[in-house]
Design a protein around this motif. Structure first.
Motif, PDB file in Angstrom:
ATOM      1  N   GLY A 210       0.824  -1.197   0.000  1.00 57.51           N
ATOM      2  CA  GLY A 210       0.000   0.000   0.000  1.00 57.51           C
ATOM      3  C   GLY A 210       0.858   1.247   0.000  1.00 57.51           C
ATOM      4  O   GLY A 210       1.992   1.235   0.471  1.00 57.51           O
ATOM      5  N   SER A 211       0.305   2.316  -0.517  1.00 60.72           N
ATOM      6  CA  SER A 211       1.084   3.546  -0.648  1.00 60.72           C
ATOM      7  C   SER A 211       0.928   4.490   0.539  1.00 60.72           C
ATOM      8  O   SER A 211       1.585   5.525   0.586  1.00 60.72           O
ATOM      9  CB  SER A 211       0.707   4.263  -1.943  1.00 60.72           C
ATOM     10  N   VAL A 212       0.088   4.151   1.496  1.00 66.21           N
ATOM     11  CA  VAL A 212      -0.085   5.002   2.675  1.00 66.21           C
ATOM     12  C   VAL A 212       0.529   4.309   3.897  1.00 66.21           C
ATOM     13  O   VAL A 212      -0.155   3.896   4.824  1.00 66.21           O
ATOM     14  CB  VAL A 212      -1.571   5.372   2.903  1.00 66.21           C
ATOM     15  N   LYS A 213       1.833   4.216   3.881  1.00 71.15           N
ATOM     16  CA  LYS A 213       2.554   3.493   4.924  1.00 71.15           C
ATOM     17  C   LYS A 213       2.278   4.056   6.310  1.00 71.15           C
ATOM     18  O   LYS A 213       2.285   3.321   7.295  1.00 71.15           O
ATOM     19  CB  LYS A 213       4.055   3.506   4.634  1.00 71.15           C
ATOM     20  N   HIS A 214       1.995   5.358   6.384  1.00 76.06           N
ATOM     21  CA  HIS A 214       1.754   5.980   7.686  1.00 76.06           C
ATOM     22  C   HIS A 214       0.490   5.446   8.363  1.00 76.06           C
ATOM     23  O   HIS A 214       0.314   5.623   9.560  1.00 76.06           O
ATOM     24  CB  HIS A 214       1.709   7.511   7.567  1.00 76.06           C
ATOM     25  N   PHE A 215      -0.390   4.744   7.637  1.00 78.87           N
ATOM     26  CA  PHE A 215      -1.556   4.130   8.259  1.00 78.87           C
ATOM     27  C   PHE A 215      -1.138   3.018   9.228  1.00 78.87           C
ATOM     28  O   PHE A 215      -1.911   2.636  10.092  1.00 78.87           O
ATOM     29  CB  PHE A 215      -2.494   3.555   7.192  1.00 78.87           C
ATOM     30  N   CYS A 216       0.065   2.508   9.084  1.00 84.89           N
ATOM     31  CA  CYS A 216       0.572   1.450   9.962  1.00 84.89           C
ATOM     32  C   CYS A 216       1.303   2.013  11.183  1.00 84.89           C
ATOM     33  O   CYS A 216       1.752   1.250  12.039  1.00 84.89           O
ATOM     34  CB  CYS A 216       1.515   0.533   9.184  1.00 84.89           C
ATOM     35  N   ALA A 217       1.422   3.320  11.255  1.00 81.81           N
ATOM     36  CA  ALA A 217       2.159   3.947  12.352  1.00 81.81           C
ATOM     37  C   ALA A 217       1.424   3.768  13.671  1.00 81.81           C
ATOM     38  O   ALA A 217       0.212   3.687  13.729  1.00 81.81           O
ATOM     39  CB  ALA A 217       2.368   5.432  12.058  1.00 81.81           C
ATOM     40  N   GLY A 218       2.191   3.693  14.721  1.00 81.04           N
ATOM     41  CA  GLY A 218       1.657   3.587  16.074  1.00 81.04           C
ATOM     42  C   GLY A 218       2.793   3.719  17.063  1.00 81.04           C
ATOM     43  O   GLY A 218       3.967   3.736  16.688  1.00 81.04           O
ATOM     44  N   SER A 219       2.457   3.805  18.320  1.00 79.43           N
ATOM     45  CA  SER A 219       3.485   4.046  19.340  1.00 79.43           C
ATOM     46  C   SER A 219       4.501   2.913  19.436  1.00 79.43           C
ATOM     47  O   SER A 219       5.626   3.131  19.873  1.00 79.43           O
ATOM     48  CB  SER A 219       2.837   4.284  20.708  1.00 79.43           C
ATOM     49  N   ASN A 220       4.137   1.709  19.023  1.00 76.36           N
ATOM     50  CA  ASN A 220       5.068   0.574  19.064  1.00 76.36           C
ATOM     51  C   ASN A 220       5.438   0.085  17.677  1.00 76.36           C
ATOM     52  O   ASN A 220       5.824  -1.066  17.508  1.00 76.36           O
ATOM     53  CB  ASN A 220       4.472  -0.576  19.882  1.00 76.36           C
ATOM     54  N   SER A 221       5.296   0.966  16.691  1.00 73.66           N
ATOM     55  CA  SER A 221       5.597   0.593  15.300  1.00 73.66           C
ATOM     56  C   SER A 221       6.855   1.289  14.813  1.00 73.66           C
ATOM     57  O   SER A 221       7.101   2.444  15.152  1.00 73.66           O
ATOM     58  CB  SER A 221       4.431   0.972  14.387  1.00 73.66           C
ATOM     59  N   LEU A 222       7.604   0.579  14.004  1.00 75.90           N
ATOM     60  CA  LEU A 222       8.855   1.088  13.448  1.00 75.90           C
ATOM     61  C   LEU A 222       8.835   0.853  11.941  1.00 75.90           C
ATOM     62  O   LEU A 222       8.519  -0.239  11.492  1.00 75.90           O
ATOM     63  CB  LEU A 222      10.035   0.343  14.081  1.00 75.90           C
ATOM     64  N   LEU A 223       9.158   1.901  11.176  1.00 77.77           N
ATOM     65  CA  LEU A 223       9.280   1.774   9.731  1.00 77.77           C
ATOM     66  C   LEU A 223      10.738   1.956   9.354  1.00 77.77           C
ATOM     67  O   LEU A 223      11.363   2.948   9.728  1.00 77.77           O
ATOM     68  CB  LEU A 223       8.435   2.831   9.013  1.00 77.77           C
ATOM     69  N   ILE A 224      11.262   1.009   8.596  1.00 76.75           N
ATOM     70  CA  ILE A 224      12.609   1.128   8.054  1.00 76.75           C
ATOM     71  C   ILE A 224      12.445   1.288   6.552  1.00 76.75           C
ATOM     72  O   ILE A 224      11.981   0.371   5.866  1.00 76.75           O
ATOM     73  CB  ILE A 224      13.477  -0.088   8.434  1.00 76.75           C
ATOM     74  N   ASP A 225      12.783   2.475   6.063  1.00 77.12           N
ATOM     75  CA  ASP A 225      12.483   2.859   4.681  1.00 77.12           C
ATOM     76  C   ASP A 225      13.591   3.771   4.191  1.00 77.12           C
ATOM     77  O   ASP A 225      14.186   4.503   4.975  1.00 77.12           O
ATOM     78  CB  ASP A 225      11.136   3.601   4.675  1.00 77.12           C
ATOM     79  N   ASP A 226      13.864   3.747   2.891  1.00 75.61           N
ATOM     80  CA  ASP A 226      14.903   4.614   2.334  1.00 75.61           C
ATOM     81  C   ASP A 226      14.339   5.919   1.785  1.00 75.61           C
ATOM     82  O   ASP A 226      15.085   6.736   1.254  1.00 75.61           O
ATOM     83  CB  ASP A 226      15.692   3.879   1.240  1.00 75.61           C
ATOM     84  N   PHE A 227      13.039   6.154   1.924  1.00 76.28           N
ATOM     85  CA  PHE A 227      12.410   7.366   1.401  1.00 76.28           C
ATOM     86  C   PHE A 227      12.025   8.260   2.573  1.00 76.28           C
ATOM     87  O   PHE A 227      11.117   7.934   3.348  1.00 76.28           O
ATOM     88  CB  PHE A 227      11.196   6.986   0.555  1.00 76.28           C
ATOM     89  N   ASP A 228      12.725   9.390   2.706  1.00 73.53           N
ATOM     90  CA  ASP A 228      12.529  10.296   3.846  1.00 73.53           C
ATOM     91  C   ASP A 228      11.075  10.711   4.042  1.00 73.53           C
ATOM     92  O   ASP A 228      10.609  10.831   5.175  1.00 73.53           O
ATOM     93  CB  ASP A 228      13.399  11.549   3.689  1.00 73.53           C
ATOM     94  N   LYS A 229      10.359  10.950   2.947  1.00 72.06           N
ATOM     95  CA  LYS A 229       8.960  11.382   3.039  1.00 72.06           C
ATOM     96  C   LYS A 229       8.129  10.335   3.780  1.00 72.06           C
ATOM     97  O   LYS A 229       7.271  10.685   4.602  1.00 72.06           O
ATOM     98  CB  LYS A 229       8.396  11.642   1.647  1.00 72.06           C
ATOM     99  N   ASN A 230       8.349   9.058   3.494  1.00 70.90           N
ATOM    100  CA  ASN A 230       7.620   7.993   4.189  1.00 70.90           C
ATOM    101  C   ASN A 230       7.930   7.993   5.679  1.00 70.90           C
ATOM    102  O   ASN A 230       7.041   7.814   6.510  1.00 70.90           O
ATOM    103  CB  ASN A 230       7.939   6.625   3.598  1.00 70.90           C
ATOM    104  N   ILE A 231       9.187   8.192   6.015  1.00 66.28           N
ATOM    105  CA  ILE A 231       9.612   8.211   7.423  1.00 66.28           C
ATOM    106  C   ILE A 231       8.951   9.384   8.160  1.00 66.28           C
ATOM    107  O   ILE A 231       8.429   9.214   9.267  1.00 66.28           O
ATOM    108  CB  ILE A 231      11.159   8.330   7.525  1.00 66.28           C
ATOM    109  N   ARG A 232       8.989  10.563   7.542  1.00 63.95           N
ATOM    110  CA  ARG A 232       8.384  11.751   8.181  1.00 63.95           C
ATOM    111  C   ARG A 232       6.889  11.546   8.430  1.00 63.95           C
ATOM    112  O   ARG A 232       6.399  11.832   9.528  1.00 63.95           O
ATOM    113  CB  ARG A 232       8.609  12.998   7.327  1.00 63.95           C
ATOM    114  N   LYS A 233       6.170  11.038   7.445  1.00 63.33           N
ATOM    115  CA  LYS A 233       4.728  10.809   7.609  1.00 63.33           C
ATOM    116  C   LYS A 233       4.457   9.750   8.678  1.00 63.33           C
ATOM    117  O   LYS A 233       3.509   9.851   9.441  1.00 63.33           O
ATOM    118  CB  LYS A 233       4.092  10.391   6.283  1.00 63.33           C
ATOM    119  N   PHE A 234       5.273   8.726   8.704  1.00 59.04           N
ATOM    120  CA  PHE A 234       5.119   7.643   9.663  1.00 59.04           C
ATOM    121  C   PHE A 234       5.344   8.149  11.086  1.00 59.04           C
ATOM    122  O   PHE A 234       4.613   7.792  12.002  1.00 59.04           O
ATOM    123  CB  PHE A 234       6.092   6.509   9.339  1.00 59.04           C
ATOM    124  N   ALA A 235       6.341   9.009  11.248  1.00 54.13           N
ATOM    125  CA  ALA A 235       6.656   9.552  12.577  1.00 54.13           C
ATOM    126  C   ALA A 235       5.529  10.448  13.069  1.00 54.13           C
ATOM    127  O   ALA A 235       5.223  10.499  14.233  1.00 54.13           O
ATOM    128  CB  ALA A 235       7.960  10.331  12.524  1.00 54.13           C
TER     129      ALA A 235
END
Length: 149
Positions: free
Chosen positions: A124-149
């Motif tokens: 899916g293209s909305v990776k930030h939907f998986c974000a949560g207080s106990n979730s970690l995203l390891i990604d090479d695209f800064d935009k995805n990391i910022r949205k996830f945080a």
């Protein structure tokens, strides 16, 4: 003992599948990121002076995604992740392009290179939907990391 369970989401393209190398090969061009003057510019289409549609055209098929080589760091990255988190808390999270064959190609790539994850992946293209207080995203695209945080 109360031990927090984490969810670890791993991007595929760039970390595990060598997308840049694959798209360069498909266009018969050298890797633009190996040229110092391109450092910090992540728009391959602009670097090459082509349209976005022209950039993605060779990726509009199942075989492109299925046949990407693993990155040279893929095994080491996975080893590090699994040394810190149990396998059942880790899954791939990858964003597809809009061509439908991308989905099946990515699925086959995961099954071929990481069969233990053949039933543990999300697309899916909305990776930030998986974000949560106990979730970690390891990604090479800064935009995805910022949205996830």
């Amino acid at each position: 003992m109360n031990q927090t369970k984490h969810k670890v989401f791993l991007d595929v393209d760039g970390l595990f599948a060598a997308f840049v190398e694959g798209i360069c090969k498909a266009h018969n061009r050298p890797n633009p990121y190996e040229i110092e003057s391109n450092c910090g510019n992540y728009d391959i289409d602009k670097i090459w002076g082509i349209t976005t549609a022209e950039l993605w055209e060779p990726a509009n098929n199942h075989e492109f995604w299925r046949d990407l080589e693993p990155t040279e760091d893929a095994a080491e990255i996975m080893e590090i992740i699994l040394s810190h988190f149990p396998e059942e808390q880790v899954c791939f999270l990858t964003s597809p392009i809009t061509h439908s064959s991308c989905l099946s190609g990515k699925y086959e790539w995961i099954c071929s290179h990481y069969p233990k994850f053949s039933r543990r992946f999300l697309i899916g293209s909305v990776k930030h939907f998986c974000a949560g207080s106990n979730s970690l995203l390891i990604d090479d695209f800064d935009k995805n990391i910022r949205k996830f945080a």
